[in-house]
Motif scaffolding. Structure first.
Motif, PDB file in Angstrom:
ATOM      1  N   VAL A 182       4.250   1.807   2.089  1.00 35.98           N
ATOM      2  CA  VAL A 182       5.368   2.588   1.552  1.00 35.98           C
ATOM      3  C   VAL A 182       4.951   4.050   1.437  1.00 35.98           C
ATOM      4  O   VAL A 182       3.878   4.362   0.908  1.00 35.98           O
ATOM      5  N   GLN A 183       5.801   4.928   1.915  1.00 39.12           N
ATOM      6  CA  GLN A 183       5.591   6.366   1.737  1.00 39.12           C
ATOM      7  C   GLN A 183       5.894   6.730   0.292  1.00 39.12           C
ATOM      8  O   GLN A 183       6.970   6.449  -0.225  1.00 39.12           O
ATOM      9  N   GLY A 197       0.831  -1.193   0.000  1.00 39.22           N
ATOM     10  CA  GLY A 197       0.000   0.000   0.000  1.00 39.22           C
ATOM     11  C   GLY A 197       0.867   1.244   0.000  1.00 39.22           C
ATOM     12  O   GLY A 197       1.795   1.353   0.804  1.00 39.22           O
ATOM     13  N   THR A 198       0.599   2.176  -0.912  1.00 40.18           N
ATOM     14  CA  THR A 198       1.376   3.414  -0.964  1.00 40.18           C
ATOM     15  C   THR A 198       0.500   4.587  -0.532  1.00 40.18           C
ATOM     16  O   THR A 198      -0.721   4.575  -0.696  1.00 40.18           O
ATOM     17  N   GLU A 199       1.154   5.606   0.007  1.00 41.06           N
ATOM     18  CA  GLU A 199       0.409   6.760   0.516  1.00 41.06           C
ATOM     19  C   GLU A 199       1.356   7.947   0.598  1.00 41.06           C
ATOM     20  O   GLU A 199       2.523   7.802   0.955  1.00 41.06           O
ATOM     21  N   THR A 200       0.841   9.147   0.247  1.00 41.09           N
ATOM     22  CA  THR A 200       1.662  10.357   0.301  1.00 41.09           C
ATOM     23  C   THR A 200       1.560  11.075   1.643  1.00 41.09           C
ATOM     24  O   THR A 200       2.467  11.813   2.015  1.00 41.09           O
ATOM     25  N   ASP A 201       0.482  10.886   2.360  1.00 39.06           N
ATOM     26  CA  ASP A 201       0.239  11.588   3.620  1.00 39.06           C
ATOM     27  C   ASP A 201       0.977  10.887   4.762  1.00 39.06           C
ATOM     28  O   ASP A 201       0.652   9.737   5.094  1.00 39.06           O
ATOM     29  N   PRO A 202       1.942  11.542   5.404  1.00 37.25           N
ATOM     30  CA  PRO A 202       2.707  10.894   6.476  1.00 37.25           C
ATOM     31  C   PRO A 202       1.844  10.422   7.643  1.00 37.25           C
ATOM     32  O   PRO A 202       2.136   9.387   8.251  1.00 37.25           O
ATOM     33  N   VAL A 203       0.787  11.157   7.972  1.00 37.88           N
ATOM     34  CA  VAL A 203      -0.100  10.738   9.067  1.00 37.88           C
ATOM     35  C   VAL A 203      -0.806   9.437   8.701  1.00 37.88           C
ATOM     36  O   VAL A 203      -0.918   8.510   9.513  1.00 37.88           O
ATOM     37  N   ALA A 204      -1.279   9.349   7.471  1.00 36.29           N
ATOM     38  CA  ALA A 204      -1.936   8.132   7.010  1.00 36.29           C
ATOM     39  C   ALA A 204      -0.970   6.965   6.963  1.00 36.29           C
ATOM     40  O   ALA A 204      -1.324   5.832   7.314  1.00 36.29           O
ATOM     41  N   VAL A 205       0.253   7.224   6.520  1.00 40.16           N
ATOM     42  CA  VAL A 205       1.272   6.167   6.486  1.00 40.16           C
ATOM     43  C   VAL A 205       1.513   5.607   7.879  1.00 40.16           C
ATOM     44  O   VAL A 205       1.562   4.386   8.080  1.00 40.16           O
ATOM     45  N   LYS A 206       1.662   6.495   8.853  1.00 43.35           N
ATOM     46  CA  LYS A 206       1.893   6.057  10.235  1.00 43.35           C
ATOM     47  C   LYS A 206       0.726   5.226  10.742  1.00 43.35           C
ATOM     48  O   LYS A 206       0.920   4.160  11.359  1.00 43.35           O
ATOM     49  N   SER A 207      -0.503   5.683  10.477  1.00 43.16           N
ATOM     50  CA  SER A 207      -1.686   4.940  10.916  1.00 43.16           C
ATOM     51  C   SER A 207      -1.737   3.559  10.270  1.00 43.16           C
ATOM     52  O   SER A 207      -1.979   2.553  10.946  1.00 43.16           O
ATOM     53  N   TYR A 220       6.212   9.724  -2.711  1.00 39.35           N
ATOM     54  CA  TYR A 220       6.618  11.128  -2.785  1.00 39.35           C
ATOM     55  C   TYR A 220       6.380  11.690  -4.183  1.00 39.35           C
ATOM     56  O   TYR A 220       6.117  10.948  -5.141  1.00 39.35           O
ATOM     57  N   ASP A 221       6.500  13.012  -4.295  1.00 38.57           N
ATOM     58  CA  ASP A 221       6.545  13.695  -5.590  1.00 38.57           C
ATOM     59  C   ASP A 221       5.292  13.498  -6.434  1.00 38.57           C
ATOM     60  O   ASP A 221       5.360  13.564  -7.666  1.00 38.57           O
ATOM     61  N   ASN A 222       4.171  13.253  -5.801  1.00 35.82           N
ATOM     62  CA  ASN A 222       2.906  13.116  -6.520  1.00 35.82           C
ATOM     63  C   ASN A 222       2.947  12.040  -7.599  1.00 35.82           C
ATOM     64  O   ASN A 222       2.201  12.102  -8.585  1.00 35.82           O
ATOM     65  N   ALA A 223       3.802  11.065  -7.447  1.00 35.58           N
ATOM     66  CA  ALA A 223       3.899   9.966  -8.403  1.00 35.58           C
ATOM     67  C   ALA A 223       2.868   8.896  -8.071  1.00 35.58           C
ATOM     68  O   ALA A 223       2.425   8.766  -6.937  1.00 35.58           O
ATOM     69  N   MET A 224       2.498   8.135  -9.072  1.00 35.26           N
ATOM     70  CA  MET A 224       1.582   7.021  -8.878  1.00 35.26           C
ATOM     71  C   MET A 224       2.348   5.720  -8.654  1.00 35.26           C
ATOM     72  O   MET A 224       2.069   4.972  -7.719  1.00 35.26           O
ATOM     73  N   PHE A 225       3.292   5.448  -9.559  1.00 37.45           N
ATOM     74  CA  PHE A 225       4.011   4.183  -9.516  1.00 37.45           C
ATOM     75  C   PHE A 225       5.528   4.362  -9.381  1.00 37.45           C
ATOM     76  O   PHE A 225       6.204   3.488  -8.850  1.00 37.45           O
ATOM     77  N   SER A 226       6.041   5.470  -9.864  1.00 39.89           N
ATOM     78  CA  SER A 226       7.485   5.705  -9.824  1.00 39.89           C
ATOM     79  C   SER A 226       7.977   5.730  -8.385  1.00 39.89           C
ATOM     80  O   SER A 226       7.321   6.292  -7.502  1.00 39.89           O
ATOM     81  N   GLY A 227       9.110   5.101  -8.162  1.00 38.89           N
ATOM     82  CA  GLY A 227       9.681   5.022  -6.822  1.00 38.89           C
ATOM     83  C   GLY A 227       9.169   3.854  -6.022  1.00 38.89           C
ATOM     84  O   GLY A 227       9.705   3.547  -4.957  1.00 38.89           O
TER      85      GLY A 227
END
Length: 312
Positions: free
Chosen positions: A162-163, A134-144, A165-172
């Motif tokens: 996985v956190q 599961g990927t997520e850009t929001d650090p609070v959501a990632v922690k939860s 970044y950079d508004n990417a969908m799949f990259s990284g």
């Protein structure tokens, strides 16, 4: 009038909720039970606390998730509808496995924007034994999400967060050595706060309630509900970026809430040269949603397709 189509045949949430079983696993739910006009038990779906407690009970009863908490105000999604999405994308894979849905850790799923609730990874890993990232850009959501995974032994072996970044969908996330059988996404549907609030007002009206201001019974943060350009812009970016991973994913999928967007998205898919597309309609009561699926691989290429089990 014909009956409303049922949930997916493998969805375990058919029919009315079994409140006796749910209260047994989570006694706190009893405090939210009331009777509908027919005298049947239900909850007040306009009550955030009641909806949250019902979700806790459903996840404990059917998915063996005993600890499930959310930061205040984060999206608390309805479980039955989320389960439908998982079961329908499982059918996509079945076509390449002699019509049988494949089980176990050899199947890898990527959930784009998993949120603080990590619902899709829970359902997919517990229903089919798949490995889910599961990927997520929001650090609070990632922690939860990480706390939920770490707190439930049935999730730890199959789910990673996985956190992004950079508004990417799949990259990284999809690295050169990694492959996924499926991707999923529940995108932000609205283009603005005003659109989200208008939809919320309609929902309150459908529940027979007066307007509740900016409250939403399933809550949700800004990035979970709206973005610049709404779902059309979000999914268009996803399709464009998916070209970079055309040999590393069997099926890319996303929910599409507005039917009028499908023609534009299908045109974009043709322009990037996909080999297969499907539109899968889902109904839960009066609500209709759609899954848009695409693949750069032919059906023959998908057969026997393998994936690395390493999702760390």
């Amino acid at each position: 009038m014909s009956a409303q189509p049922l949930l997916h045949p493998r969805n375990i949430h058919q029919g009315r909720y079994d409140f006796t079983a749910l209260i047994k696993v989570l006694p706190a739910l009893k405090g939210f039970i009331l009777n509908n006009p027919s005298g049947e038990p239900t909850i007040d779906f306009s009550d955030n606390n009641a909806v949250f407690t019902l979700n806790q009970a459903l996840l404990a009863c059917y998915y063996n998730v005993r600890l499930w908490q959310l930061p205040p105000g984060y999206l608390c999604p309805p479980v039955p509808g989320r389960a439908d999405y998982v079961h329908y994308v499982a059918d996509l894979l079945a076509a390449g496995f002699a019509g049988v849905v494949p089980l176990g850790k050899q199947i890898a799923l990527l959930d784009v924007g998993t949120g603080a609730n990590v619902i899709y990874p829970i359902i997919a890993s517990q229903s089919y034994g798949w490995q889910v990232c599961g990927t997520e850009t929001d650090p609070v959501a990632v922690k939860s999400a990480k706390v939920i995974v770490a707190s439930n032994s049935g999730l730890r072996a199959n789910v990673s967060i996985v956190q992004q970044y950079d508004n990417a969908m799949f990259s990284g996330v999809i690295m050169p050595e990694r492959r996924f059988h499926l991707t999923m996404c529940n995108p932000p549907f609205f283009a603005s706060q005003a659109e989200a609030e208008a939809a919320s007002s309609r929902k309150w009206a459908n529940l027979g309630k007066a307007t509740q201001g900016h409250q939403r019974n399933f809550a949700g943060q800004q990035h979970e509900l709206w973005c610049n350009g709404g779902e059309l812009a979000f999914i268009s970016q996803m399709i464009t970026e998916s070209q970079l991973f055309k040999t590393q994913v069997c099926w890319f999928t996303t929910l599409v809430s507005q039917q009028k967007h499908l023609a534009v998205l299908q045109k974009l898919l043709r322009s990037v040269g996909v080999a297969q597309t499907q539109i899968i309609e889902m109904r839960q009561g009066q609500k209709v949603s759609r899954i848009l699926a695409w693949s750069f691989l032919t059906a023959v290429q998908q057969q026997g397709w393998q994936v690395s089990p390493d999702l760390s």
